[in-house]
Design an enzyme around this catalytic site. Structure first.
Site, PDB file in Angstrom:
ATOM      1  N   GLN A  57       0.795  -1.225   0.000  1.00 53.99           N
ATOM      2  CA  GLN A  57       0.000   0.000   0.000  1.00 53.99           C
ATOM      3  C   GLN A  57       0.825   1.271   0.000  1.00 53.99           C
ATOM      4  O   GLN A  57       0.473   2.227  -0.688  1.00 53.99           O
ATOM      5  CB  GLN A  57      -0.966   0.158   1.113  1.00 53.99           C
ATOM      6  CG  GLN A  57      -1.277  -0.653   2.231  1.00 53.99           C
ATOM      7  CD  GLN A  57      -1.995   0.272   3.204  1.00 53.99           C
ATOM      8  OE1 GLN A  57      -2.870   1.049   2.819  1.00 53.99           O
ATOM      9  NE2 GLN A  57      -1.607   0.226   4.460  1.00 53.99           N
ATOM     10  N   ILE A  58       1.904   1.314   0.758  1.00 58.36           N
ATOM     11  CA  ILE A  58       2.729   2.529   0.709  1.00 58.36           C
ATOM     12  C   ILE A  58       3.365   2.651  -0.675  1.00 58.36           C
ATOM     13  O   ILE A  58       3.395   3.724  -1.273  1.00 58.36           O
ATOM     14  CB  ILE A  58       3.805   2.526   1.815  1.00 58.36           C
ATOM     15  CG1 ILE A  58       3.138   2.579   3.189  1.00 58.36           C
ATOM     16  CG2 ILE A  58       4.766   3.706   1.643  1.00 58.36           C
ATOM     17  CD1 ILE A  58       4.094   2.490   4.362  1.00 58.36           C
ATOM     18  N   GLN A 115      19.349  -7.773   1.941  1.00 58.67           N
ATOM     19  CA  GLN A 115      19.189  -6.598   1.074  1.00 58.67           C
ATOM     20  C   GLN A 115      20.354  -5.619   1.261  1.00 58.67           C
ATOM     21  O   GLN A 115      20.739  -4.913   0.318  1.00 58.67           O
ATOM     22  CB  GLN A 115      17.814  -5.960   1.285  1.00 58.67           C
ATOM     23  CG  GLN A 115      16.726  -6.962   0.831  1.00 58.67           C
ATOM     24  CD  GLN A 115      15.312  -6.430   0.782  1.00 58.67           C
ATOM     25  OE1 GLN A 115      15.034  -5.312   1.196  1.00 58.67           O
ATOM     26  NE2 GLN A 115      14.399  -7.242   0.260  1.00 58.67           N
ATOM     27  N   ASP A 121       6.015  11.039  11.677  1.00 60.35           N
ATOM     28  CA  ASP A 121       5.715  11.448  13.054  1.00 60.35           C
ATOM     29  C   ASP A 121       5.918  12.961  13.212  1.00 60.35           C
ATOM     30  O   ASP A 121       5.135  13.658  13.863  1.00 60.35           O
ATOM     31  CB  ASP A 121       6.616  10.684  14.027  1.00 60.35           C
ATOM     32  CG  ASP A 121       6.547   9.186  13.774  1.00 60.35           C
ATOM     33  OD1 ASP A 121       5.466   8.613  13.950  1.00 60.35           O
ATOM     34  OD2 ASP A 121       7.567   8.598  13.357  1.00 60.35           O
ATOM     35  N   HIS A 161      10.838   5.135  16.013  1.00 60.67           N
ATOM     36  CA  HIS A 161       9.538   5.229  15.350  1.00 60.67           C
ATOM     37  C   HIS A 161       8.640   4.149  15.963  1.00 60.67           C
ATOM     38  O   HIS A 161       8.406   3.096  15.387  1.00 60.67           O
ATOM     39  CB  HIS A 161       9.662   5.033  13.838  1.00 60.67           C
ATOM     40  CG  HIS A 161       8.315   4.835  13.187  1.00 60.67           C
ATOM     41  ND1 HIS A 161       7.396   5.851  13.077  1.00 60.67           N
ATOM     42  CD2 HIS A 161       7.724   3.743  12.665  1.00 60.67           C
ATOM     43  CE1 HIS A 161       6.300   5.372  12.507  1.00 60.67           C
ATOM     44  NE2 HIS A 161       6.463   4.095  12.257  1.00 60.67           N
TER      45      HIS A 161
HETATM   46  P1  NAX Z   1       2.078  -3.788   2.822  1.00 63.77           P
HETATM   47  O1  NAX Z   1       1.975  -5.099   3.518  1.00 63.77           O
HETATM   48  O2  NAX Z   1       0.919  -3.244   2.085  1.00 63.77           O
HETATM   49  O3  NAX Z   1       3.303  -3.855   1.777  1.00 63.77           O
HETATM   50  C1  NAX Z   1       4.529  -4.425   2.080  1.00 63.77           C
HETATM   51  C2  NAX Z   1       5.071  -5.034   0.806  1.00 63.77           C
HETATM   52  O4  NAX Z   1       6.387  -5.525   1.068  1.00 63.77           O
HETATM   53  C3  NAX Z   1       4.238  -6.212   0.295  1.00 63.77           C
HETATM   54  O5  NAX Z   1       3.919  -6.026  -1.081  1.00 63.77           O
HETATM   55  C4  NAX Z   1       5.175  -7.404   0.495  1.00 63.77           C
HETATM   56  O6  NAX Z   1       4.985  -8.412  -0.482  1.00 63.77           O
HETATM   57  C5  NAX Z   1       6.529  -6.733   0.366  1.00 63.77           C
HETATM   58  N1  NAX Z   1       7.640  -7.489   0.910  1.00 63.77           N
HETATM   59  C6  NAX Z   1       7.660  -8.364   1.954  1.00 63.77           C
HETATM   60  N2  NAX Z   1       8.879  -8.893   2.105  1.00 63.77           N
HETATM   61  C7  NAX Z   1       9.662  -8.335   1.164  1.00 63.77           C
HETATM   62  C8  NAX Z   1      11.015  -8.508   0.810  1.00 63.77           C
HETATM   63  N3  NAX Z   1      11.799  -9.343   1.477  1.00 63.77           N
HETATM   64  N4  NAX Z   1      11.490  -7.780  -0.221  1.00 63.77           N
HETATM   65  C9  NAX Z   1      10.698  -6.941  -0.916  1.00 63.77           C
HETATM   66  N5  NAX Z   1       9.403  -6.752  -0.637  1.00 63.77           N
HETATM   67  C10 NAX Z   1       8.895  -7.444   0.390  1.00 63.77           C
HETATM   68  O7  NAX Z   1       2.597  -2.762   3.919  1.00 63.77           O
HETATM   69  P2  NAX Z   1       2.596  -1.169   3.883  1.00 63.77           P
HETATM   70  O8  NAX Z   1       1.346  -0.669   4.487  1.00 63.77           O
HETATM   71  O9  NAX Z   1       2.968  -0.711   2.523  1.00 63.77           O
HETATM   72  O10 NAX Z   1       3.755  -0.842   4.932  1.00 63.77           O
HETATM   73  C11 NAX Z   1       5.090  -1.167   4.654  1.00 63.77           C
HETATM   74  C12 NAX Z   1       5.957  -1.016   5.884  1.00 63.77           C
HETATM   75  O11 NAX Z   1       5.989   0.333   6.330  1.00 63.77           O
HETATM   76  C13 NAX Z   1       5.476  -1.832   7.083  1.00 63.77           C
HETATM   77  O12 NAX Z   1       6.605  -2.461   7.670  1.00 63.77           O
HETATM   78  C14 NAX Z   1       4.925  -0.777   8.011  1.00 63.77           C
HETATM   79  O13 NAX Z   1       4.958  -1.192   9.354  1.00 63.77           O
HETATM   80  C15 NAX Z   1       5.850   0.369   7.736  1.00 63.77           C
HETATM   81  N6  NAX Z   1       5.398   1.707   8.124  1.00 63.77           N
HETATM   82  C16 NAX Z   1       6.319   2.588   8.571  1.00 63.77           C
HETATM   83  C17 NAX Z   1       6.040   3.907   8.841  1.00 63.77           C
HETATM   84  C18 NAX Z   1       7.095   4.858   9.284  1.00 63.77           C
HETATM   85  O14 NAX Z   1       6.757   6.005   9.546  1.00 63.77           O
HETATM   86  N7  NAX Z   1       8.365   4.478   9.402  1.00 63.77           N
HETATM   87  C19 NAX Z   1       4.651   4.411   8.741  1.00 63.77           C
HETATM   88  C20 NAX Z   1       3.779   3.584   7.861  1.00 63.77           C
HETATM   89  C21 NAX Z   1       3.997   2.090   7.944  1.00 63.77           C
HETATM   90  O15 NAX Z   1       3.277   1.590   9.022  1.00 63.77           O
END
Ligand code: NAX
Length: 331
Positions: free
Chosen positions: A15-16, A112, A159, A187
């Site tokens: 989603q992000i 990675q 944040d 975070h």
């Molecule tokens: P999603 O689950 O929608 O997307 C994550 C994507 O990463 C998926 O498409 C998945 O297949 C892929 N993925 C998993 N393992 C992988 C790998 N080894 N190599 C490449 N891709 C891989 O999550 P989303 O809502 O997009 O959030 C992504 C991350 O951002 C999460 O870890 C979330 O906790 C984190 N966040 C961090 C924030 C921050 O401020 N630092 C805020 C927003 C978010 O919560």
């Protein structure tokens, strides 16, 4: 015309990623005159969906977008990239132990890191978004020893922006007139959103937020918890975690890092601690920073009161524990 910059987004089918890649392709991250080539990485179960995102990028006919690489091959994804936004990771699922989630992410960030070290452009700038963001960034740093530590950062700008947004709502002022809030630390919900040095631009000049918001109880209580808990509030409302605001914050983070912060303004970034403000060296900790010529530096010399000190230490303590947990997961 400028040469295109290769920008990696991992987890690009998520989603992000879906919110972020069009922003990058429109020049929100690197500026309206900078062509880009997007490298999108995801894992094989998401390959088809990733290809759909690539199709939409083609269909959007972005003038700045000079190419799209959509792949599940980490080496191909990292080849020649100058900016790497690490959004992919293993999410915590119900009933999972912290240690199990950490083990998964440590192994992802370890491999990675090696791929970036081998294949990315020299001086590649790395932003880790995926949680636990600070500790994932630390693991990446440990396993990419040839990438300078100053090039590896994590996202706390969301944040930071949330803190500015809360002040703007409370005072009924434009958010662009509020600046110099600080997010200290992790975070996570132990982060410390600090408004002691924040100001608001008014017709009569810049005024401290502490003077304009007379309600200290709000600033020391509800304001802090609202920012700390905002991620959970978004999940409750949307049944999905923050995405557009996270993508926008990631663009802000890289743009300010590469193009510089405005004079008199600082922002929050998770960076490798050098021991400033008595934060233990060797953690990735969020500090107030200014950026110039593509490099950040920690804002020095801000007075820290006792209330702040306790909160800064508590979040440092949590990061030290996360670091120990991460190391215990290394096999
Ligand atoms: P999603 O689950 O929608 O997307 C994550 C994507 O990463 C998926 O498409 C998945 O297949 C892929 N993925 C998993 N393992 C992988 C790998 N080894 N190599 C490449 N891709 C891989 O999550 P989303 O809502 O997009 O959030 C992504 C991350 O951002 C999460 O870890 C979330 O906790 C984190 N966040 C961090 C924030 C921050 O401020 N630092 C805020 C927003 C978010 O919560």
């Amino acid at each position: 015309a400028q040469d295109p910059v290769r920008v990696l987004v991992t987890g690009a089918a998520g989603q992000i990623g879906y919110a972020l890649v069009p922003m990058i392709a429109r020049g929100v991250m690197l500026g309206p005159d900078q062509p880009v080539i997007l490298h999108m990485l995801d894992i094989p179960p998401a390959a088809e969906s990733l290809n759909g995102v690539k199709m939409e990028l083609v269909d959007a006919a972005f003038p700045l977008l000079k190419g799209v690489v959509a792949t599940t091959d980490v080496a191909e994804a990292c080849a020649g990239v100058s900016v790497a936004v690490m959004v992919g990771g293993f999410p915590r699922k119900e009933g999972m132990e912290r240690k199990d989630v950490m083990t998964k992410n440590v192994s992802i960030y370890k491999s990675q890191a090696s791929a970036l070290e081998l294949h990315a452009a020299p001086n590649c700038k790395v932003l880790v978004v995926a949680n636990p963001a600070n500790t994932n960034a630390l693991i990446l740093k440990e396993f990419a020893p040839s990438i300078p530590a100053k090039n590896i950062t994590c996202l706390t700008r969301l944040d930071h922006n949330r803190a500015l947004g809360q002040i703007s709502e409370r005072l009924g002022v434009q958010v662009c007139d509020v600046k110099n809030a600080i997010i200290w630390g992790n975070h996570s919900s132990t982060q410390y959103p600090d408004v002691n040095h924040a100001t608001v631009k008014t017709p009569a000049g810049e005024k401290p937020v502490r003077g304009l918001v007379s309600d200290d109880a709000w600033l020391n209580g509800e304001f802090i918890t609202t920012v700390q808990q905002r991620g959970a509030a978004i999940i409750k409302a949307r049944k999905l975690s923050s995405a557009l605001s996270a993508a926008s914050a990631a663009c802000d983070h890289i743009r300010d890092w590469v193009l510089g912060t405005p004079e008199g303004t600082w922002v929050s970034m998770g960076v490798y601690s050098d021991g400033s403000y008595n934060v233990p060296a060797g953690l990735i900790y969020s500090f107030p920073v200014t950026c110039k010529h593509g490099e950040w530096s920690i804002v020095q010399g801000l007075p820290i009161d006792e209330f702040s000190r306790k909160k800064m230490d508590a979040t440092a303590e949590e990061l030290s524990e996360e670091k120990d947990l991460a190391y215990s997961c290394l096999s």
